[in-house]
Design an enzyme around this catalytic site. Structure first.
Site, PDB file in Angstrom:
ATOM      1  N   ASP A  32       0.845  -1.203   0.000  1.00 16.30           N
ATOM      2  CA  ASP A  32       0.000   0.000   0.000  1.00 16.30           C
ATOM      3  C   ASP A  32       0.879   1.250   0.000  1.00 16.30           C
ATOM      4  O   ASP A  32       2.077   1.215  -0.337  1.00 16.30           O
ATOM      5  CB  ASP A  32      -0.962  -0.059   1.202  1.00 16.30           C
ATOM      6  CG  ASP A  32      -2.272   0.667   0.960  1.00 16.30           C
ATOM      7  OD1 ASP A  32      -2.270   1.901   1.066  1.00 16.30           O
ATOM      8  OD2 ASP A  32      -3.296   0.018   0.650  1.00 16.30           O
ATOM      9  N   ASP A  33       0.321   2.346   0.404  1.00 16.56           N
ATOM     10  CA  ASP A  33       0.961   3.671   0.429  1.00 16.56           C
ATOM     11  C   ASP A  33       2.347   3.623   1.098  1.00 16.56           C
ATOM     12  O   ASP A  33       2.547   2.896   2.069  1.00 16.56           O
ATOM     13  CB  ASP A  33       0.026   4.586   1.237  1.00 16.56           C
ATOM     14  CG  ASP A  33       0.354   6.052   1.079  1.00 16.56           C
ATOM     15  OD1 ASP A  33       1.360   6.372   0.443  1.00 16.56           O
ATOM     16  OD2 ASP A  33      -0.429   6.872   1.603  1.00 16.56           O
ATOM     17  N   ARG A  54      -5.319  16.540   4.044  1.00 19.82           N
ATOM     18  CA  ARG A  54      -4.296  15.503   4.259  1.00 19.82           C
ATOM     19  C   ARG A  54      -2.969  15.951   3.650  1.00 19.82           C
ATOM     20  O   ARG A  54      -2.301  15.190   2.986  1.00 19.82           O
ATOM     21  CB  ARG A  54      -4.748  14.174   3.671  1.00 19.82           C
ATOM     22  CG  ARG A  54      -4.132  12.968   4.334  1.00 19.82           C
ATOM     23  CD  ARG A  54      -4.216  11.714   3.474  1.00 19.82           C
ATOM     24  NE  ARG A  54      -3.873  10.524   4.239  1.00 19.82           N
ATOM     25  CZ  ARG A  54      -3.527   9.368   3.709  1.00 19.82           C
ATOM     26  NH1 ARG A  54      -3.482   9.214   2.415  1.00 19.82           N
ATOM     27  NH2 ARG A  54      -3.227   8.336   4.465  1.00 19.82           N
ATOM     28  N   LYS A  91      -4.135  -0.778  -6.704  1.00 24.83           N
ATOM     29  CA  LYS A  91      -5.159  -0.098  -5.892  1.00 24.83           C
ATOM     30  C   LYS A  91      -5.043   1.390  -6.197  1.00 24.83           C
ATOM     31  O   LYS A  91      -3.982   1.981  -6.009  1.00 24.83           O
ATOM     32  CB  LYS A  91      -4.909  -0.375  -4.415  1.00 24.83           C
ATOM     33  CG  LYS A  91      -5.877   0.319  -3.469  1.00 24.83           C
ATOM     34  CD  LYS A  91      -5.608  -0.141  -2.033  1.00 24.83           C
ATOM     35  CE  LYS A  91      -6.385   0.643  -1.002  1.00 24.83           C
ATOM     36  NZ  LYS A  91      -5.989   0.263   0.370  1.00 24.83           N
ATOM     37  N   TRP A  92      -6.125   1.991  -6.685  1.00 22.32           N
ATOM     38  CA  TRP A  92      -6.135   3.399  -7.119  1.00 22.32           C
ATOM     39  C   TRP A  92      -6.901   4.203  -6.069  1.00 22.32           C
ATOM     40  O   TRP A  92      -8.114   4.046  -5.941  1.00 22.32           O
ATOM     41  CB  TRP A  92      -6.815   3.494  -8.486  1.00 22.32           C
ATOM     42  CG  TRP A  92      -6.887   4.842  -9.106  1.00 22.32           C
ATOM     43  CD1 TRP A  92      -7.412   5.976  -8.549  1.00 22.32           C
ATOM     44  CD2 TRP A  92      -6.452   5.215 -10.413  1.00 22.32           C
ATOM     45  NE1 TRP A  92      -7.323   7.020  -9.432  1.00 22.32           N
ATOM     46  CE2 TRP A  92      -6.736   6.582 -10.587  1.00 22.32           C
ATOM     47  CE3 TRP A  92      -5.850   4.519 -11.468  1.00 22.32           C
ATOM     48  CZ2 TRP A  92      -6.456   7.264 -11.762  1.00 22.32           C
ATOM     49  CZ3 TRP A  92      -5.569   5.190 -12.638  1.00 22.32           C
ATOM     50  CH2 TRP A  92      -5.857   6.563 -12.787  1.00 22.32           C
ATOM     51  N   ASP A  93      -6.198   5.051  -5.367  1.00 20.98           N
ATOM     52  CA  ASP A  93      -6.784   5.753  -4.221  1.00 20.98           C
ATOM     53  C   ASP A  93      -7.071   7.216  -4.572  1.00 20.98           C
ATOM     54  O   ASP A  93      -6.568   7.756  -5.575  1.00 20.98           O
ATOM     55  CB  ASP A  93      -5.789   5.665  -3.054  1.00 20.98           C
ATOM     56  CG  ASP A  93      -6.465   5.681  -1.689  1.00 20.98           C
ATOM     57  OD1 ASP A  93      -7.625   6.105  -1.605  1.00 20.98           O
ATOM     58  OD2 ASP A  93      -5.807   5.280  -0.709  1.00 20.98           O
ATOM     59  N   ASN A  95      -7.728  10.595  -1.934  1.00 22.21           N
ATOM     60  CA  ASN A  95      -7.917  10.867  -0.510  1.00 22.21           C
ATOM     61  C   ASN A  95      -8.272  12.296  -0.124  1.00 22.21           C
ATOM     62  O   ASN A  95      -7.918  12.735   0.974  1.00 22.21           O
ATOM     63  CB  ASN A  95      -6.672  10.436   0.249  1.00 22.21           C
ATOM     64  CG  ASN A  95      -6.630   8.931   0.416  1.00 22.21           C
ATOM     65  OD1 ASN A  95      -7.538   8.343   0.980  1.00 22.21           O
ATOM     66  ND2 ASN A  95      -5.604   8.303  -0.114  1.00 22.21           N
ATOM     67  N   CYS A 120     -10.546   2.916  -4.841  1.00 25.71           N
ATOM     68  CA  CYS A 120     -10.591   3.268  -3.429  1.00 25.71           C
ATOM     69  C   CYS A 120     -10.617   4.784  -3.352  1.00 25.71           C
ATOM     70  O   CYS A 120     -10.035   5.457  -4.202  1.00 25.71           O
ATOM     71  CB  CYS A 120      -9.326   2.714  -2.764  1.00 25.71           C
ATOM     72  SG  CYS A 120      -9.075   3.246  -1.070  1.00 25.71           S
ATOM     73  N   ASP A 125     -12.700   2.269   5.032  1.00 25.85           N
ATOM     74  CA  ASP A 125     -11.524   2.078   5.880  1.00 25.85           C
ATOM     75  C   ASP A 125     -11.915   1.474   7.220  1.00 25.85           C
ATOM     76  O   ASP A 125     -11.055   1.092   8.006  1.00 25.85           O
ATOM     77  CB  ASP A 125     -10.824   3.423   6.127  1.00 25.85           C
ATOM     78  CG  ASP A 125      -9.915   3.805   4.966  1.00 25.85           C
ATOM     79  OD1 ASP A 125      -9.581   2.918   4.159  1.00 25.85           O
ATOM     80  OD2 ASP A 125      -9.545   4.983   4.865  1.00 25.85           O
TER      81      ASP A 125
HETATM   82  C1  DGJ Z   1      -6.925   5.377   2.221  1.00 28.51           C
HETATM   83  C2  DGJ Z   1      -7.296   3.966   1.907  1.00 28.51           C
HETATM   84  O1  DGJ Z   1      -8.660   3.751   2.100  1.00 28.51           O
HETATM   85  C3  DGJ Z   1      -6.468   3.025   2.760  1.00 28.51           C
HETATM   86  O2  DGJ Z   1      -6.849   1.710   2.520  1.00 28.51           O
HETATM   87  C4  DGJ Z   1      -5.016   3.244   2.462  1.00 28.51           C
HETATM   88  O3  DGJ Z   1      -4.746   2.862   1.139  1.00 28.51           O
HETATM   89  C5  DGJ Z   1      -4.656   4.692   2.685  1.00 28.51           C
HETATM   90  N1  DGJ Z   1      -5.521   5.581   1.975  1.00 28.51           N
HETATM   91  C6  DGJ Z   1      -3.244   4.965   2.272  1.00 28.51           C
HETATM   92  O4  DGJ Z   1      -2.912   6.280   2.353  1.00 28.51           O
END
Ligand code: DGJ
Length: 727
Positions: free
Chosen positions: A370-371, A447, A480-482, A484, A530, A552
């Site tokens: 992940d990140d 963030r 996984k494409w996020d 935020n 995501c 989450d």
């Molecule tokens: C938000 C995602 O929902 C999490 O699963 C994770 O990937 C974090 N971002 C990483 O910054």
């Protein structure tokens, strides 16, 4: 033929296996909505265009006045309303004409019926799998004064019980004009005797179900966040007040769109309801030069007279078969473990390989990093946009790490957040005007990050090249494409003043473009969407990624509401659900709840106890055993956690009804409370063997007498499953 024209009544009839929809081309070219509901043999129902006597100062059309009733647009069920031309309910289309007014009046201008379904250029939509599966009506309307032309698209998926709608607006005039609002659909129902079902929430609590009675006025759900968002989903249903999971009329509307949306129900002074859905008109505009057109996104409409549960199952089957695409639509997806909750930003190659080694022993098939693997990202305040490996963490880059993970027998997945940029990044230092911003106005971070202006082609190209370099040169099986944060101070440095209001939609088109490139250039990569959990869980994203991280929040008890709500229209195959550590319930319940989704793990496998490992090995076996049943079976919501403070229950039944999986979760225990649950969806004439209890009972007994839970120990947060097989 599922779409027919009836010249004797001047009506168009659109039939699915579960519904009929009738339009009438009325005098002066007004297009009226005559009926939408359970199937009818009739092509016309008299008096439907004349039924609303109260006018309340509404103007009437003088030419139609001689018909024995005053024809008032405002009191008539119109198929797609214009603006400022006698109908005061929510307008669907408002075009600012060359002279500055926004009066828009639409009259019939022909139609065409054909087999198949056209796509929408640059936008995701549902599709037909085989010729003949879908039939399309193009209904043309024109403003007699300005000449602006509209095409209303209707596609009927007859056997699926689904109809889709969308709209194209064309500037067929000699002068430029501006679209100020354009909804994708409008539907006028003759009563307001419905409850509205919608999905609300926030980060960590997405898609809770809300059911409220319609009232006079405008009500609904919307997003102005630049994305569909955590807070409301682009879904709305109207259910008869007496409708239950099993019975009653229900209308479902789901917008295939990831940007700002609006889903409204307006109950007017005559007690009628207008439903509108589409791009949110706030901060929207689209400039059309002569000859240009604009496509609004698609709405997927479901009608059933068999209750809310059946509406959901129709959506589930349809999305599995006519929205999700590519290799992973049907191929079994690898069971994954994700590093996020196990390590957050604190990892290196050795730690990840240790995860992989342990995960392999549990039967897990893929490790997702992940990140935190790129730039200098050791916390969430930097490096978005710098998609190159942090070699302090991963010496030698990705290839040696992936080789080591593969050598342990696991596939490898990676995390990106392509539409974002950190102010503390090389990308930002090189291109300080590439983030979404308004010239001369400070941009607010969230963030620690800004949104990257993917409405710009040059920006997209840069990000694409970076992603491509990683994906083309490494053996990556999953992305996984996020996303935020939400968008504020929305604007693009490249848009001229008259096009500034196009930004939000152009941003989403840019996202679609990037995702489409990823999905088509790397068709073997499994792609999971995501947005800080489930902040972009919508049908448009499903056209690119077959699964979306639902939340989450991985607490299995809190997940119940999230999963019940998500299942309103999204199938289990799409719902990212993982077992994690440090939560209230034990591993059995965590597994039973996460099994209702794509299933996976989000924990440090090295830290598990032997007992937990044993439970997980059993879950892995169950995952394989029940994969098809859960991903492609029929869901029956039996006890909703929103309506019962002690428990939740659901079951999946295979399409041929030969097997079923029942799950019961106690959210608050009650000492020896007798419990009888009526199962659903089974074959009443079949006998079913229950593995856990070694009982054999008829489908009829299980559904009518119910299953009697006697002396089942059910303490707080415990859960219980029953596997049924046709004997
Ligand atoms: C938000 C995602 O929902 C999490 O699963 C994770 O990937 C974090 N971002 C990483 O910054």
């Amino acid at each position: 033929m599922s779409i027919t024209f009836h010249p004797e009544h001047n009506t168009l009839k659109l039939d699915t296996s579960r519904s009929s929809y009738i339009l009438k081309i009325y005098e002066q070219g007004y297009i009226l909505n005559i009926y939408y509901g359970a199937p009818l043999p009739d092509a016309y129902i008299p008096k439907r265009e004349q039924r609303y006597p109260n006018a309340s100062f509404s103007p009437s059309d003088p030419i139609i006045g001689e018909m024995g009733h005053r024809f008032r647009p405002d009191t008539t069920p119109l198929e797609y309303s214009g603006n400022g031309a006698g109908d005061f309910r929510q307008p669907c289309l408002a075009v600012r004409n060359a002279n500055g007014d926004t009066v828009t009046d639409l009259r019939y201008d022909g139609h065409k019926i054909y087999s198949g379904k056209p796509g929408i250029p640059g936008q995701p939509s549902t599709y037909e799998n085989t010729p003949g599966e879908a039939e399309t009506l193009e209904l043309y309307a024109k403003d007699p004064t300005t000449g602006i032309r509209v095409t209303l698209y209707y596609t009927v998926f007859e056997s699926a019980g689904v109809m889709t709608r969308r709209v194209r607006v064309e500037n067929t005039t000699d002068a430029a004009c501006d679209i100020e609002r354009v909804f994708s659909m409008c539907m006028d129902l003759p009563t307001m005797e419905y409850d509205m079902i919608s999905l609300w929430g926030r980060h960590n609590h997405e898609r809770y179900t809300q059911r409220v009675a319609l009232h006079h006025g405008v009500q609904g759900v919307e997003s102005r966040r630049g994305v569909s968002g955590h807070c409301y989903n682009p879904f709305m249903a109207l259910a008869e007040k007496t409708a239950t999971e099993e019975n009653g009329w229900v209308y479902g509307f789901n917008l295939v769109y990831s940007g700002n949306f609006s889903a409204l129900a307006e109950c007017d002074f005559n007690g009628c309801t207008r439903v509108t859905m589409g791009i949110n008109p706030v901060d929207f505009g689209w400039h059309l030069d002569p000859g240009e057109f604009f496509d609004a996104p698609e709405v997927v409409m479901v009608f059933t007279d068999a209750g809310i549960g059946e509406m959901s199952r129709i959506y589930h089957r349809f999305y599995n078969s006519n929205l999700i695409r590519g290799r992973w639509k049907t191929e079994k997806r690898p069971l994954l473990i994700n590093s996020w909750e196990a390590a957050y930003f604190d990892f290196d190659s050795d730690k990840l390989v240790a995860f992989a080694k342990e995960a392999k022993r549990l039967g897990i098939e893929m490790l997702v990093m992940d990140d935190g693997w790129f730039g200098v990202r050791n916390r969430d305040n930097c490096s978005l946009g710098d998609w190159y490996v942090n070699e302090d963490k991963l010496p030698g880059g990705l290839t040696p790490l992936i080789e080591r993970v593969n050598a342990e027998g696991l596939k490898f997945g990676i995390w990106f957040e392509p539409e974002m940029i950190s102010p503390d990044s090389d990308l930002f230092r090189a291109h300080p005007d590439w983030h979404v911003h308004v010239e001369g106005r400070p941009s607010m971070p969230a963030r620690w990050q800004y949104v990257l202006d993917v409405s710009r082609e040059d920006v997209r190209e840069n990000i694409w090249q970076q992603l491509y370099a990683i994906l083309a040169n490494n053996k990556i099986d999953y992305v996984k494409w996020d996303f935020n944060r939400n968008i504020s101070e929305a604007g693009s440095a490249l848009l001229p003043p008259e096009r500034k209001k196009e930004f939000f939609h152009r941003f989403i088109l840019g996202t679609y473009d990037l995702m489409n490139r990823l999905a088509t250039t790397f068709p073997d990569i499994l792609f999971e969407n995501c947005s800080g959990g489930g902040g972009r869980f919508d049908p448009a994203m499903l056209a690119y990624s077959p699964q979306i991280w639902a939340s989450d929040n991985t607490d299995p008890i809190e997940r119940l509401d999230i999963q019940f709500g998500t299942s309103m229209c999204y199938p289990a195959s799409t719902m990212g659900a993982h077992v994690s550590a440090n939560r209230r319930a034990g591993y059995v319940t965590k597994g039973n709840v996460a099994m209702w989704g794509t299933f996976g793990y989000e924990l440090d496998p090295v830290k598990l106890t032997d007992e937990e490992r044993e439970i997980i090995r059993g879950q892995v076996a169950d995952y394989h055993r029940w994969y098809d049943l859960i991903h492609y079976g029929d869901l029956y919501r039996l006890i909703s956690p929103a309506e019962n403070e002690r428990r939740a229950a659901w079951m999946f039944v295979s399409p041929d009804k030969s097997e079923a999986l029942f799950t019961l979760v106690t959210t608050r225990s009650v000492f020896r409370l007798p419990l009888i649950i009526k199962f659903r969806g089974l074959d009443p004439d079949a006998m079913y063997h229950i593995t856990e209890t070694d009982e054999t009972l008829s489908g009829a007994a299980l559904m009518n007498a119910g299953y009697w839970f006697i002396d089942v120990p059910m303490a707080d947060k415990e859960s219980y499953t029953l596997h049924l097989e046709r004997a």
